[in-house]
Design an enzyme around this catalytic site. Structure first.
Site, short mmCIF file in Angstrom:
data_model
loop_
_atom_site.label_atom_id
_atom_site.label_comp_id
_atom_site.label_asym_id
_atom_site.label_seq_id
_atom_site.Cartn_x
_atom_site.Cartn_y
_atom_site.Cartn_z
CE1 TYR A 34 28.87 -51.78 44.75
CE2 TYR A 34 30.62 -53.36 44.39
CZ TYR A 34 29.80 -52.35 43.92
OH TYR A 34 29.92 -51.95 42.63
CE LYS A 76 31.41 -46.77 44.38
NZ LYS A 76 31.22 -48.00 45.12
CG ASP A 98 33.94 -52.01 51.56
OD1 ASP A 98 34.08 -50.77 51.64
OD2 ASP A 98 33.61 -52.59 50.51
NE ARG A 146 53.15 -55.46 36.07
CZ ARG A 146 54.29 -56.12 36.27
NH1 ARG A 146 54.65 -56.51 37.47
NH2 ARG A 146 55.09 -56.40 35.25
C1 PLP Z 1 31.47 -49.33 44.91
C2 PLP Z 1 31.86 -50.21 46.03
C3 PLP Z 1 32.82 -51.21 45.87
C4 PLP Z 1 33.49 -51.47 44.54
O1 PLP Z 1 34.26 -50.38 44.12
P1 PLP Z 1 34.51 -49.98 42.58
O2 PLP Z 1 35.40 -48.81 42.69
O3 PLP Z 1 33.17 -49.68 41.98
O4 PLP Z 1 35.15 -51.16 41.93
C5 PLP Z 1 33.16 -51.97 46.99
N1 PLP Z 1 32.56 -51.77 48.18
C6 PLP Z 1 31.61 -50.83 48.36
C7 PLP Z 1 30.99 -50.65 49.70
C8 PLP Z 1 31.23 -50.01 47.30
O5 PLP Z 1 30.28 -49.09 47.48
#
Ligand code: PLP
Length: 380
Positions: free
Chosen positions: A101, A198, A173, A49
Site C-alpha cells: 500500500y 475497507k 497487513d 484514550r
Molecule cells: C487503505 C490501506 C491502508 C491504510 O489505511 P487507512 O485506513 O486508509 O489509513 C493500509 N494498508 C492497506 C492494504 C490499505 O488498503
C-alpha cells in the site's frame, strides 16, 4: 463454544454481551473519562484514550476473528501502521513486500527513516530471493498478500520459516482478504495490521485501523505505546465498525462472486490486456492463496490497451465511482499511478507494472450485471 466465523462476526467470542437494559447492540460510551468508585479502585476503564467499553468490544471482536491475544483499535489504518513502527529501534531493518500500500511506503520512507529505521523491498512471492535480502540487523518481515495493487501472493508459511530461522517478527497487513478469508496468525504471524476503513467497516463511511498480536510479550508493550501516542478510535467509529463487521460474511461472499464474474468478463474484453485477480486459476499465486486462505476477495486490477483507454474509462464510468479506497458496498475504481501509489518512486512503479494503463477496481455490492454494463459502456 467454538463458533464459526459468520457467528463470531455477530457475537464475537461470547454467546451474549451483557449490555445495560438488555440492549442488543453495544452502547456508544461517548465519554472521555470514568469515575473511580474509590481510591485505588477502577471500573476497568479510566480514560478513553487508553480504553473505552465500546472500543473494547470492537477490539475483542477483531481478536476473536483473527485468533489474536490482543488488538488495539486505531483512528485509521495508517495510525496502526505507525504504531507498529514504534516497536522498533534505530538501526533496525524491516524487509517488506515490494508491492505495498502506497501510504505504508510513504510512512516507512519518511517517518521510519527519520527514526533511524531501514527498509528494503523484496518480491516476497519469491522466498529464495527474499531470504537473500535478510541482513544482520533485519528484525521483521512486513507482508501484504495479496499485494496492493498487483495481487501478488506470498506464501506465509514460508515467510514464517524465514522468520524463525533468522529470529524475525512476521507482520502481515491483512486488509485485502480480512479475517473472513485469511488468518495470518494461524500461519505464524506475530502481528496483523488492518485498515478497518475497507472491508471491515465496509460502507465507505468511516476510517479505522487495527494492530493485533499473537505474542504475549508484545501485548503490554503495544498497549503502553497505544495509550502514550493516543491514536485511538472514537467510540462512535468503534460502533460503526462493529455494525459493519456483523455483515462481513455476506458482503464478502457476494462481492467475491461478483468480482469473479467481472474478472472473467474483463479477460475477454478486446481493450483489456491483463487482469490481476487472485480467483482466476491462471493467476500466478492462485494455488498458494488457495492453500493459505478461504477466498480471493473482490479486488481486481487490470491493464488497458492504451493510457487513453484507461483515462476514458475513468471519465465515463457512471455507476462505479472514480475514487480512492476499497472494500465498501459502493464499487470504486482507482488510478493507482496518480492516487494510492502516487508517492511510490516511478522506477519502482514501472517495475511492478503500475503504469498509466493500470486500473484497480474494488467490486461492491451492486448487481454485477449493472457493473459489467457500466464497464462495457466505459470501455467502448
Ligand atoms: C487503505 C490501506 C491502508 C491504510 O489505511 P487507512 O485506513 O486508509 O489509513 C493500509 N494498508 C492497506 C492494504 C490499505 O488498503
Amino acid at each position: 463454544m467454538d463458533y464459526k466465523i459468520e457467528t463470531r462476526c455477530i457475537h464475537g467470542k461470547e454467546e451474549r454481551e451483557n449490555h445495560s437494559f438488555g440492549a442488543i447492540t453495544v452502547p456508544i460510551y461517548q465519554t472521555a473519562t470514568f469515575s473511580h468508585p474509590g481510591i485505588g479502585n477502577s471500573t476497568g476503564f479510566d480514560y478513553s484514550r487508553e480504553s473505552n467499553p465500546t472500543r473494547k468490544e470492537l477490539e475483542d471482536m477483531i481478536s476473536s476473528l483473527e485468533g489474536a491475544l490482543d488488538t488495539v483499535a486505531c483512528a485509521s489504518g495508517m495510525a496502526a501502521v505507525s504504531l507498529c513502527l514504534e516497536l522498533f529501534q534505530p538501526g533496525d531493518h524491516i524487509l517488506c513486500t515490494d508491492d505495498l500500500y502506497g501510504g505504508s511506503v510513504r510512512a516507512f520512507g519518511e517517518l521510519g527513516t527519520k527514526r533511524g529505521l531501514e527498509f528494503s523491498y523484496a518480491d516476497t512471492s519469491d522466498c529464495v530471493g527474499t531470504e537473500k535480502m535478510i541482513r544482520k540487523n533485519t528484525k521483521a518481515l512486513y507482508i501484504e498478500t495479496p499485494s496492493n495493487p498487483t495481487m501478488k501472493i506470498t506464501d506465509l508459511s514460508k515467510m514464517k520459516e524465514l522468520a524463525i530461522r533468522y529470529g524475525l517478527l512476521l507482520i502481515v497487513d491483512n486488509t485485502f482478504l480480512t479475517p473472513y478469508f485469511q488468518n495470518p496468525i494461524d500461519l505464524g504471524a506475530d502481528l496483523v495490521i488492518h485498515s478497518g476503513t475497507k472491508f471491515l467497516g465496509g460502507h465507505n463511511d468511516t476510517l479505522a485501523g487495527f494492530l493485533s498480536t499473537s505474542r504475549g510479550e508484545l501485548v503490554s508493550k503495544i498497549r503502553y505505546l497505544y495509550k502514550t501516542i493516543g491514536n485511538c478510535l472514537s467510540p462512535f467509529d468503534s460502533f460503526l465498525l462493529l455494525r459493519g463487521i456483523k455483515t462481513l460474511s455476506v458482503r464478502l461472499e457476494r462481492q467475491q462472486e461478483s468480482a469473479y464474474r467481472i474478472a472473467r468478463w474483463l479477460k475477454g474484453h478486446e481493450k483489456v490486456r491483463q487482469v490481476y485477480y487472485v480467483g482466476l486459476p491462471e493467476h500466478p499465486g492462485y494455488e498458494v492463496n488457495q492453500n493459505q486462505s478461504r477466498g480471493f476477495g473482490s479486488m481486481i486490477s487490470f491493464c488497458t490497451d492504451t493510457a487513453g483507454t484507461a483515462r476514458r474509462v475513468l471519465e465515463r464510468i457512471r455507476l462505479i465511482t472514480y475514487a480512492e479506497s476499497l472494500g465498501g458496498v459502493e464499487s470504486l475504481l482507482t488510478y493507482p499511478m496518480l492516487q494510492t501509489h502516487g508517492d511510490v518512486p516511478e522506477e519502482v512503479r514501472e517495475k511492478l507494472g503500475i503504469t498509466d494503463r493500470f486500473l484497480r477496481l474494488s467490486v461492491g455490492l451492486e448487481n454485477p450485471d449493472d457493473l459489467i454494463a457500466d464497464l462495457r459502456q466505459a470501455l467502448s
